[in-house]
Write an enzyme that holds these catalytic residues in place. Structure first.
Site, PDB file in Angstrom:
ATOM      1  N   ILE A   1       0.835  -1.213   0.000  1.00  0.00           N
ATOM      2  CA  ILE A   1       0.000   0.000   0.000  1.00  0.00           C
ATOM      3  C   ILE A   1       0.870   1.264   0.000  1.00  0.00           C
ATOM      4  O   ILE A   1       0.373   2.354  -0.209  1.00  0.00           O
ATOM      5  CB  ILE A   1      -0.997   0.036   1.189  1.00  0.00           C
ATOM      6  N   ASP A   2       2.177   1.112   0.240  1.00  0.00           N
ATOM      7  CA  ASP A   2       3.064   2.286   0.309  1.00  0.00           C
ATOM      8  C   ASP A   2       3.381   2.894  -1.063  1.00  0.00           C
ATOM      9  O   ASP A   2       3.864   4.020  -1.139  1.00  0.00           O
ATOM     10  CB  ASP A   2       4.388   1.913   0.990  1.00  0.00           C
TER      11      ASP A   2
ATOM     12  N   MET B   1      -1.299   5.781   6.894  1.00  0.00           N
ATOM     13  CA  MET B   1      -0.079   4.956   6.917  1.00  0.00           C
ATOM     14  C   MET B   1       0.998   5.514   5.990  1.00  0.00           C
ATOM     15  O   MET B   1       0.719   6.275   5.073  1.00  0.00           O
ATOM     16  CB  MET B   1      -0.426   3.528   6.529  1.00  0.00           C
TER      17      MET B   1
ATOM     18  N   ARG C   1      -8.558  17.982  16.848  1.00  0.00           N
ATOM     19  CA  ARG C   1      -8.826  16.585  17.187  1.00  0.00           C
ATOM     20  C   ARG C   1      -7.927  15.699  16.321  1.00  0.00           C
ATOM     21  O   ARG C   1      -7.595  16.079  15.197  1.00  0.00           O
ATOM     22  CB  ARG C   1     -10.285  16.233  16.898  1.00  0.00           C
TER      23      ARG C   1
END
Ligand code: ADP
Length: 323
Positions: A126-127, A169, A247
């Protein structure tokens, strides 16, 4: 008849199952025997292999993760570890190995190739940091999951006139953060490749507030110096001076777990099928990935030696779109 094995290694990525399925079924179609290796290189070292039939890959194409399991295996990075992996392959009389995984896994595949064992890699992480794959299997799904989360956060942020920090990520790579930031209309994006201070983030968020924006979304990559944890600490400490505290949402592994998108299922299937096709032609020591819309082979030597650059022009674009 040929006897091949397939493994998935490193971080799991949605679409790996489609690739395994295609390797197994196109391999069987060629009259080959196929073994699956459980838990990546660790399964090679521990002799954890399973015979694969057409049915063993049934009902997996729509599932994220990998049915073979994956692992990080430091032992494989030692000569002893690689020698025992090689011994397992030889004991089972396996003639070629297909390695589905990211950068580290392809570097390991190159090591096996240099030891004289026939290997074909399939780019999956996924990188999106593997040279010779644009994009790699899993990126599209992870990006869409991150985007959905950002869209939802934006809705609540607008209702409350809040600033939100969303961490996606990317230990060393800002690709997901950058693309999700652009596609999600984030106010600011922070990636490991470009130095950014917490103060800079605070200045940008304040400027957005003064512009009368209903919300400010800052997308950060987990590997950036200014990741969610550091920013949270900073804003807590500076709360009184700044007068606001964003937040924080950390998406973490939620991004990996989703059902693969149509794109990732097709990319996985095409890449897995290409792996047996290249092997049938006697080609090995290569990695398969999408290049210019087609599945193409890049020598593993080149994949292992080349760092894939991130287009920093896209960061400029992301920042210029915040008005
Ligand atoms: P990814 O393949 O997703 O980038 P990692 O970087 O964790 O994931 O690599 C997965 C596995 O590949 C490691 O646990 C290790 O077994 C093997 N590997 C990684 N780097 C190397 C290397 N330089 N040489 C040999 N094997 C490696």
């Amino acid at each position: 008849m040929k006897h091949i094995a397939v493994l998935t290694s490193g971080g799991d990525a949605p679409g790996m199952n489609a690739a395994i399925r295609a390797v197994v079924r196109t391999g069987l179609d060629r009259g080959w025997a196929v073994h699956g290796v459980r838990y990546g290189y660790a399964g090679l070292i521990n002799d954890n292999l399973v015979a694969m039939g057409a049915r063993s890959v049934g009902g997996i194409i729509h599932q994220g993760g990998t049915m073979l399991g994956s692992a990080r295996c430091p032992e494989f990075m030692t000569e002893d570890g690689r020698n025992s992996a090689l011994r397992t392959l030889q004991q089972h009389e396996i003639e070629a190995l297909i390695v589905i995984g990211g950068n580290g896994s392809q570097t390991g595949a190159y090591d096996l190739h240099r030891m004289g064992f026939p290997v074909v890699g399939v780019a999956s992480t996924i990188d999106n940091d593997v040279y010779g794959a644009e994009p790699s299997i899993g990126v599209d799904t992870a990006l869409n999951i991150a985007l959905e989360a950002i869209d939802r956060i934006k809705t609540t942020a607008s209702s409350h006139q809040r600033a939100f920090i969303v961490e996606v990520m990317g230990r060393d790579r800002g690709y997901l953060a950058l693309m999700a930031g652009i596609a999600g209309g984030a106010e600011f994006v922070v990636i490991p490749e470009v130095d950014t201070s917490p103060e800079e983030v605070a200045i940008r968020v304040r400027a957005d507030y003064r512009k009368g924006k209903a919300h400010a979304i800052v997308v950060v990559a987990e590997g950036a110096y200014c990741n969610a944890q550091r920013l949270q600490g900073y804003f807590k400490e500076q709360h009184e001076r700044l007068g606001f505290e964003p937040r924080v949402t950390i998406l973490g592994h939620v991004q990996r777990g989703g059902a693969p998108t149509a794109f990732d299922r097709l990319l996985g299937t095409r890449s897995g099928a290409a792996a047996t096709e290249y092997l049938a032609r006697g080609e090995q020591g290569i990695m398969l990935g999408q290049v210019g819309g087609k599945i193409a082979a890049t020598p593993l030597a080149e994949v292992a030696a080349t760092k894939k650059p991130l287009d920093l022009g896209l960061l400029e674009l992301a920042r210029s779109l915040n008005k």
